[in-house]
Motif scaffolding. Sequence first.
Motif, PDB file in Angstrom:
ATOM      1  N   ALA A 193      80.386  49.017  54.562  1.00 37.49           N
ATOM      2  CA  ALA A 193      81.107  49.451  53.360  1.00 37.49           C
ATOM      3  C   ALA A 193      81.246  48.289  52.389  1.00 37.49           C
ATOM      4  O   ALA A 193      81.040  48.428  51.183  1.00 37.49           O
ATOM      5  N   PHE A 194      81.556  47.125  52.925  1.00 42.79           N
ATOM      6  CA  PHE A 194      81.766  45.938  52.098  1.00 42.79           C
ATOM      7  C   PHE A 194      80.466  45.502  51.402  1.00 42.79           C
ATOM      8  O   PHE A 194      80.487  44.976  50.301  1.00 42.79           O
ATOM      9  N   ASN A 195      79.335  45.745  52.059  1.00 47.15           N
ATOM     10  CA  ASN A 195      78.051  45.414  51.434  1.00 47.15           C
ATOM     11  C   ASN A 195      77.777  46.278  50.210  1.00 47.15           C
ATOM     12  O   ASN A 195      77.073  45.889  49.302  1.00 47.15           O
ATOM     13  N   VAL A 226      75.951  45.496  44.432  1.00 50.23           N
ATOM     14  CA  VAL A 226      75.659  45.773  45.845  1.00 50.23           C
ATOM     15  C   VAL A 226      75.060  44.498  46.429  1.00 50.23           C
ATOM     16  O   VAL A 226      74.277  43.818  45.770  1.00 50.23           O
ATOM     17  N   ARG A 227      75.438  44.189  47.675  1.00 51.96           N
ATOM     18  CA  ARG A 227      74.849  42.988  48.274  1.00 51.96           C
ATOM     19  C   ARG A 227      73.349  43.227  48.500  1.00 51.96           C
ATOM     20  O   ARG A 227      72.952  44.262  49.042  1.00 51.96           O
ATOM     21  N   PRO A 228      72.510  42.285  48.056  1.00 51.89           N
ATOM     22  CA  PRO A 228      71.071  42.551  48.077  1.00 51.89           C
ATOM     23  C   PRO A 228      70.462  42.631  49.476  1.00 51.89           C
ATOM     24  O   PRO A 228      70.905  41.945  50.394  1.00 51.89           O
ATOM     25  N   MET A 229      69.461  43.497  49.577  1.00 50.51           N
ATOM     26  CA  MET A 229      68.679  43.588  50.810  1.00 50.51           C
ATOM     27  C   MET A 229      67.761  42.362  50.859  1.00 50.51           C
ATOM     28  O   MET A 229      67.239  41.937  49.834  1.00 50.51           O
ATOM     29  N   LEU A 230      67.583  41.797  52.056  1.00 53.67           N
ATOM     30  CA  LEU A 230      66.787  40.571  52.170  1.00 53.67           C
ATOM     31  C   LEU A 230      65.614  40.765  53.122  1.00 53.67           C
ATOM     32  O   LEU A 230      65.579  41.725  53.897  1.00 53.67           O
ATOM     33  N   ALA A 231      64.675  39.829  53.041  1.00 55.07           N
ATOM     34  CA  ALA A 231      63.430  39.985  53.795  1.00 55.07           C
ATOM     35  C   ALA A 231      63.363  39.035  54.982  1.00 55.07           C
ATOM     36  O   ALA A 231      63.888  37.926  54.931  1.00 55.07           O
ATOM     37  N   PHE A 272      73.747  41.237  37.434  1.00 55.91           N
ATOM     38  CA  PHE A 272      74.369  40.433  38.487  1.00 55.91           C
ATOM     39  C   PHE A 272      73.307  39.609  39.214  1.00 55.91           C
ATOM     40  O   PHE A 272      72.177  40.062  39.405  1.00 55.91           O
ATOM     41  N   SER A 273      73.723  38.426  39.650  1.00 52.40           N
ATOM     42  CA  SER A 273      72.804  37.570  40.401  1.00 52.40           C
ATOM     43  C   SER A 273      72.832  37.978  41.875  1.00 52.40           C
ATOM     44  O   SER A 273      73.634  38.797  42.290  1.00 52.40           O
ATOM     45  N   ARG A 274      71.991  37.323  42.627  1.00 50.72           N
ATOM     46  CA  ARG A 274      71.940  37.501  44.071  1.00 50.72           C
ATOM     47  C   ARG A 274      73.289  37.199  44.723  1.00 50.72           C
ATOM     48  O   ARG A 274      73.645  37.761  45.743  1.00 50.72           O
ATOM     49  N   ARG A 275      74.050  36.294  44.094  1.00 48.05           N
ATOM     50  CA  ARG A 275      75.387  35.962  44.613  1.00 48.05           C
ATOM     51  C   ARG A 275      76.449  36.827  43.982  1.00 48.05           C
ATOM     52  O   ARG A 275      77.635  36.518  44.045  1.00 48.05           O
ATOM     53  N   LEU A 276      76.052  37.873  43.306  1.00 46.20           N
ATOM     54  CA  LEU A 276      76.965  38.838  42.692  1.00 46.20           C
ATOM     55  C   LEU A 276      77.737  38.281  41.499  1.00 46.20           C
ATOM     56  O   LEU A 276      78.781  38.805  41.140  1.00 46.20           O
ATOM     57  N   LYS A 418      68.829  48.575  52.778  1.00 41.39           N
ATOM     58  CA  LYS A 418      69.913  48.070  53.626  1.00 41.39           C
ATOM     59  C   LYS A 418      70.681  46.988  52.887  1.00 41.39           C
ATOM     60  O   LYS A 418      70.267  45.816  52.884  1.00 41.39           O
ATOM     61  N   ALA A 419      71.782  47.379  52.254  1.00 43.66           N
ATOM     62  CA  ALA A 419      72.567  46.428  51.473  1.00 43.66           C
ATOM     63  C   ALA A 419      73.028  45.276  52.357  1.00 43.66           C
ATOM     64  O   ALA A 419      73.558  45.496  53.448  1.00 43.66           O
ATOM     65  N   GLY A 420      72.787  44.055  51.895  1.00 39.95           N
ATOM     66  CA  GLY A 420      73.296  42.874  52.605  1.00 39.95           C
ATOM     67  C   GLY A 420      72.580  42.570  53.900  1.00 39.95           C
ATOM     68  O   GLY A 420      73.032  41.726  54.667  1.00 39.95           O
ATOM     69  N   GLY A 421      71.448  43.240  54.169  1.00 45.70           N
ATOM     70  CA  GLY A 421      70.826  43.022  55.474  1.00 45.70           C
ATOM     71  C   GLY A 421      69.486  42.315  55.360  1.00 45.70           C
ATOM     72  O   GLY A 421      68.701  42.583  54.455  1.00 45.70           O
ATOM     73  N   ARG A 422      69.237  41.392  56.290  1.00 48.99           N
ATOM     74  CA  ARG A 422      67.916  40.786  56.380  1.00 48.99           C
ATOM     75  C   ARG A 422      67.217  41.440  57.549  1.00 48.99           C
ATOM     76  O   ARG A 422      67.719  41.397  58.668  1.00 48.99           O
ATOM     77  N   GLY A 423      66.083  42.096  57.280  1.00 53.24           N
ATOM     78  CA  GLY A 423      65.437  42.804  58.377  1.00 53.24           C
ATOM     79  C   GLY A 423      63.953  42.944  58.132  1.00 53.24           C
ATOM     80  O   GLY A 423      63.420  42.460  57.127  1.00 53.24           O
ATOM     81  N   PHE A 424      63.278  43.621  59.072  1.00 50.99           N
ATOM     82  CA  PHE A 424      61.824  43.717  59.014  1.00 50.99           C
ATOM     83  C   PHE A 424      61.326  44.896  58.184  1.00 50.99           C
ATOM     84  O   PHE A 424      60.142  45.196  58.205  1.00 50.99           O
ATOM     85  N   LEU A 425      62.230  45.595  57.464  1.00 48.14           N
ATOM     86  CA  LEU A 425      61.744  46.629  56.544  1.00 48.14           C
ATOM     87  C   LEU A 425      61.085  45.951  55.341  1.00 48.14           C
ATOM     88  O   LEU A 425      60.243  46.528  54.670  1.00 48.14           O
ATOM     89  N   TRP A 426      61.515  44.722  55.080  1.00 38.71           N
ATOM     90  CA  TRP A 426      60.866  43.866  54.076  1.00 38.71           C
ATOM     91  C   TRP A 426      60.460  42.583  54.786  1.00 38.71           C
ATOM     92  O   TRP A 426      61.272  41.984  55.498  1.00 38.71           O
ATOM     93  N   ILE A 427      59.223  42.161  54.591  1.00 41.00           N
ATOM     94  CA  ILE A 427      58.791  40.896  55.198  1.00 41.00           C
ATOM     95  C   ILE A 427      58.122  40.035  54.129  1.00 41.00           C
ATOM     96  O   ILE A 427      57.219  40.501  53.428  1.00 41.00           O
ATOM     97  N   LYS A 428      58.582  38.799  54.008  1.00 33.70           N
ATOM     98  CA  LYS A 428      57.965  37.930  53.011  1.00 33.70           C
ATOM     99  C   LYS A 428      56.903  37.056  53.657  1.00 33.70           C
ATOM    100  O   LYS A 428      57.039  36.649  54.811  1.00 33.70           O
ATOM    101  N   TYR A 429      55.901  36.805  52.883  1.00 33.22           N
ATOM    102  CA  TYR A 429      54.830  35.950  53.370  1.00 33.22           C
ATOM    103  C   TYR A 429      54.432  35.051  52.206  1.00 33.22           C
ATOM    104  O   TYR A 429      54.015  35.536  51.157  1.00 33.22           O
TER     105      TYR A 429
END
Length: 593
Positions: A193-195, A226-231, A272-276, A418-429
């Motif tokens: 919820a907080f994300n 919203v807290r950004p989704m991360l890779a 808004f920036s990545r840091r909100l 996924k707000a605020g989450g770092r996961g494998f739905l996004w992968i950076k290379y």
Amino acid sequence: MKYREFAEACERISQVTKRLEIRSFLSEFLRKLDPEDIPPALYMLQGQLRPEYEGVELGVGDALVLKALATAAHMDEGRLKEEVRATGDMGESAFKVLSGRQVLEEGRPLELSETYDTLRKIGSTTGEGSQEGKTGAIAILLTRTSPVEAKHLVRFLLGKLRLGVKEMTLLDALAEIYGEGDFKLARGTIENAFNMDPDLGEIGTLLREGGLKGLEAVTVALGKPVRPMLAERERSLQEVLDRMGGKMALEYKYDGLRVQVHVDRDGNVKIFSRRLEDLSSQFPDVVAALKGAFRTLPVIVEGECVPVDPETGELRPFQEISRRRGRKYDLERIATEIPVEVFLFDLLLEGTESLLPKPYPERRERLEKLTRTSSAVDFATREIVSELPEAERFFQKALTDGCEGVVAKSLAPDSRYKAGGRGFLWIKYKREYTQELSDTIDAVIVGAYRGRGKRAQWYGAFLMALYDPDRECFSTLCKVGTGFDEETLASLTQRLTNAALTARPPSVESGFAPDVWVDPEIVLELRGAELSLSPVHTAATGLIREGYGLALRFPRFTGRLRDDKGAEEATTVGEAVRMYTSQVRHVEEPPKP
Ligand code: ATP
């Protein structure tokens, strides 16, 4: 609740170092609050008046508070100054000088809500005579406080409450209260919820009113970042493709500033920036370009804001956009000098519908349908690939076009945002992965060493740390003194001198003693040859091998100050462990103890 109880809680928290103890004390304290005191208490425990993204500031400095305290204590300002110099903490001095004073026993004790309202008023006072007005209001508050109340009020006013109570600790405490025996489930629900709604006061109120069920009402809302989704990372494109199940979208990974754009029904734009943080006033040209860019309103979209060459439309290095950050003047001139373009890659809200639960392909398709592109607004270049050679070609093209790599995005039905989450739905290379060292590391300054020789007037090297979210502390990774130009050293020296501490902050774990310590705040991007096991540095201690932490070998500053990241958004020890294990070879493997 009386303000006194709040101040006593601050006193107690500042004496406790064990996280679990703080958590249970906080939950006990939050339970006792009247409903209307919940938001003020949750903000004030973090030293704030409102959620950070609103950028509300008190606008009072040391001199003003000193004057108010001198008035309240009936003391000569010069003598008080001496006193403060001796303790090094005006809060402590307030405690001392007011201890000798007769507290106005007959005066009405301060309520927490009353104190909060006065502070908000002080914060919103501007214009002619405002300084006198603020001084008077603070002096009146201080005449009604006991010494311990004054101590924490003064620290709050100066932005030095420093209880070490982070958002995550407060989420823990709330989960303990509303978990009904299942702490883990409650903690996850509250964080989710907080994300989406980064207003802790509101989350606290919803919980009080309806328990965990009350949070079901939380959704993305216009004006609240919203807290950004991360890779996540992988070390080869083949591994990325495998992880994505053989088919994926690849998008250019632009090297710029991540922006979350909120446009309301009337076309008013907030960025808004990545840091909100609210960047809208710093980028009037981007605001103007986005104003008419959408066929449906309101919307929330995300993209990367990148400097471009106005002649050729080619991407320019990231460093140029950093010259536009934090500016208050000359905005139009700098916008013409350093024009930028926004490359959109996600859609979070369309009309009243939250798109967070929708899969990525649908979000992207709807984004493309509702956006009118222009010379300043476009989509992130992308391709759907299912073969390695296609992926490699696209990656090379991204590099040639001035990007730092690609972001792979899952096409699966569950590829929600996924707000605020770092996961494998996004992968950076990224490009660096193709060389020996894996990636840059964003580390936090926790201490500094005086320079020598030519650098004698500045700090010449810095003790750098990584964030450990599980233990809520910063542990050291390296000492860095390479890669800094004189201008950077001078400005870092100035920032650090103001923040210098004589003792190690409790949130820092270190086997080193720098010349000065600082609270972890400034994030630097570092590059190094390798991550190696270290018996002295404390980052990731024991996670790879008992008795060893991780160190960055031959570290150097890349020239990039990550002011867009908060200390807790720096590279985490968990990420460093993943980077270590994915290195091609591990140097200096010490013998097993
Ligand atoms: P890095 O330092 O590698 O940029 P980070 O910690 O800042 O990493 P990550 O989530 O690891 O952030 O990498 C994703 C970042 O890449 C996003 O935050 C965003 O700023 C940027 N980016 C650039 N292009 C895209 C894109 N097409 N899709 C998603 N993110 C993108």
